[in-house]
Design a protein around this motif. Structure first.
Motif, PDB file in Angstrom:
ATOM      1  N   ALA A   1       0.838  -1.212   0.000  1.00  0.00           N
ATOM      2  CA  ALA A   1       0.000   0.000   0.000  1.00  0.00           C
ATOM      3  C   ALA A   1       0.864   1.250   0.000  1.00  0.00           C
ATOM      4  CB  ALA A   1      -0.933  -0.013   1.215  1.00  0.00           C
ATOM      5  N   ILE A   2       1.958   1.155   0.806  1.00  0.00           N
ATOM      6  CA  ILE A   2       2.868   2.312   0.846  1.00  0.00           C
ATOM      7  C   ILE A   2       3.510   2.514  -0.515  1.00  0.00           C
ATOM      8  CG2 ILE A   2       5.033   3.163   1.824  1.00  0.00           C
ATOM      9  CD1 ILE A   2       4.206   1.822   4.476  1.00  0.00           C
ATOM     10  N   GLY A   3       3.891   1.411  -1.169  1.00  0.00           N
ATOM     11  CA  GLY A   3       4.504   1.522  -2.496  1.00  0.00           C
ATOM     12  C   GLY A   3       3.541   2.129  -3.513  1.00  0.00           C
ATOM     13  N   GLU A   4       2.289   1.641  -3.443  1.00  0.00           N
ATOM     14  CA  GLU A   4       1.300   2.191  -4.379  1.00  0.00           C
ATOM     15  C   GLU A   4       1.061   3.670  -4.118  1.00  0.00           C
ATOM     16  OE1 GLU A   4      -2.097  -0.224  -3.872  1.00  0.00           O
ATOM     17  OE2 GLU A   4      -1.299  -1.928  -5.041  1.00  0.00           O
ATOM     18  N   TRP A   5       0.993   3.998  -2.805  1.00  0.00           N
ATOM     19  CA  TRP A   5       0.780   5.418  -2.463  1.00  0.00           C
ATOM     20  C   TRP A   5       1.945   6.265  -2.927  1.00  0.00           C
ATOM     21  CZ3 TRP A   5       3.443   8.737   0.791  1.00  0.00           C
ATOM     22  CH2 TRP A   5       2.815   9.964   1.059  1.00  0.00           C
ATOM     23  N   THR A   6       3.160   5.675  -2.758  1.00  0.00           N
ATOM     24  CA  THR A   6       4.367   6.400  -3.172  1.00  0.00           C
ATOM     25  C   THR A   6       4.363   6.628  -4.681  1.00  0.00           C
ATOM     26  OG1 THR A   6       5.613   5.452  -1.323  1.00  0.00           O
ATOM     27  CG2 THR A   6       6.881   6.358  -3.171  1.00  0.00           C
ATOM     28  N   GLU A   7       4.015   5.571  -5.419  1.00  0.00           N
ATOM     29  CA  GLU A   7       3.961   5.709  -6.875  1.00  0.00           C
ATOM     30  C   GLU A   7       2.901   6.722  -7.290  1.00  0.00           C
ATOM     31  OE1 GLU A   7       5.886   4.536  -9.207  1.00  0.00           O
ATOM     32  OE2 GLU A   7       7.155   3.563  -7.694  1.00  0.00           O
ATOM     33  N   GLN A   8       1.786   6.665  -6.576  1.00  0.00           N
ATOM     34  CA  GLN A   8       0.710   7.621  -6.878  1.00  0.00           C
ATOM     35  C   GLN A   8       1.171   9.046  -6.616  1.00  0.00           C
ATOM     36  OE1 GLN A   8      -2.845   6.968  -4.570  1.00  0.00           O
ATOM     37  NE2 GLN A   8      -4.062   8.387  -5.832  1.00  0.00           N
ATOM     38  N   GLN A   9       1.880   9.219  -5.504  1.00  0.00           N
ATOM     39  CA  GLN A   9       2.371  10.553  -5.173  1.00  0.00           C
ATOM     40  C   GLN A   9       3.410  11.019  -6.193  1.00  0.00           C
ATOM     41  OE1 GLN A   9       1.205  12.639  -2.811  1.00  0.00           O
ATOM     42  NE2 GLN A   9      -0.375  11.056  -2.477  1.00  0.00           N
ATOM     43  N   LYS A  10       4.246  10.035  -6.623  1.00  0.00           N
ATOM     44  CA  LYS A  10       5.244  10.388  -7.639  1.00  0.00           C
ATOM     45  C   LYS A  10       4.558  10.847  -8.929  1.00  0.00           C
ATOM     46  CE  LYS A  10       9.036   7.389  -6.082  1.00  0.00           C
ATOM     47  NZ  LYS A  10       9.893   6.225  -6.432  1.00  0.00           N
ATOM     48  N   ARG A  11       3.506  10.069  -9.314  1.00  0.00           N
ATOM     49  CA  ARG A  11       2.796  10.447 -10.530  1.00  0.00           C
ATOM     50  C   ARG A  11       2.146  11.830 -10.392  1.00  0.00           C
ATOM     51  NH1 ARG A  11       1.425   4.922 -10.330  1.00  0.00           N
ATOM     52  NH2 ARG A  11      -0.592   5.433  -9.393  1.00  0.00           N
TER      53      ARG A  11
ATOM     54  N   SER B   1       2.928  14.967 -12.559  1.00  0.00           N
ATOM     55  CA  SER B   1       1.848  15.687 -13.237  1.00  0.00           C
ATOM     56  C   SER B   1       1.833  17.148 -12.818  1.00  0.00           C
ATOM     57  CB  SER B   1       0.505  15.019 -12.909  1.00  0.00           C
ATOM     58  OG  SER B   1      -0.558  15.747 -13.493  1.00  0.00           O
ATOM     59  N   ALA B   2       2.037  17.342 -11.486  1.00  0.00           N
ATOM     60  CA  ALA B   2       2.072  18.724 -10.993  1.00  0.00           C
ATOM     61  C   ALA B   2       3.258  19.474 -11.584  1.00  0.00           C
ATOM     62  CB  ALA B   2       2.132  18.727  -9.463  1.00  0.00           C
ATOM     63  N   GLN B   3       4.399  18.747 -11.711  1.00  0.00           N
ATOM     64  CA  GLN B   3       5.574  19.381 -12.299  1.00  0.00           C
ATOM     65  C   GLN B   3       5.317  19.772 -13.756  1.00  0.00           C
ATOM     66  OE1 GLN B   3       8.786  16.617 -11.704  1.00  0.00           O
ATOM     67  NE2 GLN B   3       9.115  17.225  -9.553  1.00  0.00           N
ATOM     68  N   ARG B   4       4.680  18.823 -14.497  1.00  0.00           N
ATOM     69  CA  ARG B   4       4.376  19.140 -15.890  1.00  0.00           C
ATOM     70  C   ARG B   4       3.425  20.330 -15.986  1.00  0.00           C
ATOM     71  NH1 ARG B   4       4.274  13.436 -16.317  1.00  0.00           N
ATOM     72  NH2 ARG B   4       1.991  13.450 -16.095  1.00  0.00           N
ATOM     73  N   THR B   5       2.387  20.287 -15.120  1.00  0.00           N
ATOM     74  CA  THR B   5       1.438  21.405 -15.114  1.00  0.00           C
ATOM     75  C   THR B   5       2.137  22.696 -14.728  1.00  0.00           C
ATOM     76  OG1 THR B   5      -0.352  19.895 -14.522  1.00  0.00           O
ATOM     77  CG2 THR B   5      -0.716  22.251 -14.130  1.00  0.00           C
ATOM     78  N   SER B   6       3.009  22.600 -13.744  1.00  0.00           N
ATOM     79  CA  SER B   6       3.742  23.787 -13.296  1.00  0.00           C
ATOM     80  C   SER B   6       4.653  24.304 -14.399  1.00  0.00           C
ATOM     81  CB  SER B   6       4.549  23.449 -12.045  1.00  0.00           C
ATOM     82  OG  SER B   6       5.307  24.565 -11.625  1.00  0.00           O
ATOM     83  N   SER B   7       5.295  23.368 -15.130  1.00  0.00           N
ATOM     84  CA  SER B   7       6.175  23.782 -16.233  1.00  0.00           C
ATOM     85  C   SER B   7       5.382  24.516 -17.305  1.00  0.00           C
ATOM     86  CB  SER B   7       6.876  22.555 -16.827  1.00  0.00           C
ATOM     87  OG  SER B   7       7.699  21.942 -15.865  1.00  0.00           O
TER      88      SER B   7
END
Length: 223
Positions: free
Chosen positions: A18-28, A32-38
């Motif tokens: 669950a932590i791994g999935e949450w981590t991957e989700q947060q990374k995504r 996404s936020a980085q792309r949007t921010s860019s």
């Protein structure tokens, strides 16, 4: 003991998963936020560049407006100076114009007087010619022909002077000169030696009949 640990291991794996999935989700989400921010940053940078461009254009327009205003001020000042100079020239020219008008009026008056004198002279010439035509009409019977070639010019043609050739012509032209008002002899055929003396006498007395008789006598003496 193993029975107790097995569920715990499974639980830990589930938690780790669950932590791994949450981590991957947060990374995504971060990516996404980085792309949007860019994209937002690029958009903001583009807007900033456009604003800077508009600012430069506005500053240039303000600069050109200042230059145009200064040029307009100089033109206005130059026009004011030119207007003052023109007014000064007009004031200088007014006495000259007044003088020219006075001279024009004087010349017009003189021209009127000259026209009157010219008319009087023309009338006098016409009277002289008329009297001449009347005064010498008697000579036509004696072989005198008078030809009015043009205004102020009469041709006198004598015949019946040469007994050997009655049709032989003796002639001269008498012209009235306007300025000065004198008589002139032209085309005298044959030549009369003292024609100038006779002409001087004519201009002194104005007696044309006497002059014509004298010229006829001179022609007759040449036969």
């Amino acid at each position: 003991m193993e029975l107790l640990e097995l569920p715990l291991d499974e639980h830990l794996e589930a938690v780790e998963k669950a932590i791994g999935e949450w981590t991957e989700q947060q990374k995504r989400r971060c990516k996404s936020a980085q792309r949007t921010s860019s994209v937002e940053v690029a958009k903001s940078e583009e807007e900033l560049r456009e604003l800077q461009k508009q600012k430069l254009e506005l500053l240039e327009a303000i600069k050109q407006a200042e230059v145009a205003r200064e040029q307009q001020k100089r033109r206005i000042a130059a026009n004011e100076n030119e207007t003052r100079d023109l007014q000064a020239e007009i004031m200088k020219a007014e006495p000259i114009i007044t003088s020219l008008k006075s001279r024009e009026n004087l010349h017009q008056g003189n021209l009127g007087n000259l026209n009157q004198e010219s008319n009087k002279s023309a009338q006098a010439h016409a009277q002289v010619v008329d009297e001449l035509m009347k005064g010498i009409s008697l000579y036509q019977k004696l072989g005198l022909l008078i030809d009015k070639k043009r205004e102020n010019n009469l041709a006198f043609i004598f015949t019946q002077l040469d007994p050997n050739n009655p049709n032989r012509e003796f002639s001269f032209s008498l012209r009235i000169e306007d300025n000065p008002d004198v008589f002139l002899v032209e085309n005298c055929v044959p030549e009369v030696s003292d024609v100038n003396e006779l002409l001087d006498q004519l201009n002194k007395t104005g007696n044309i009949s006497t002059f014509v008789r004298a010229m006829r006598l001179r022609f007759k003496n040449l036969v």
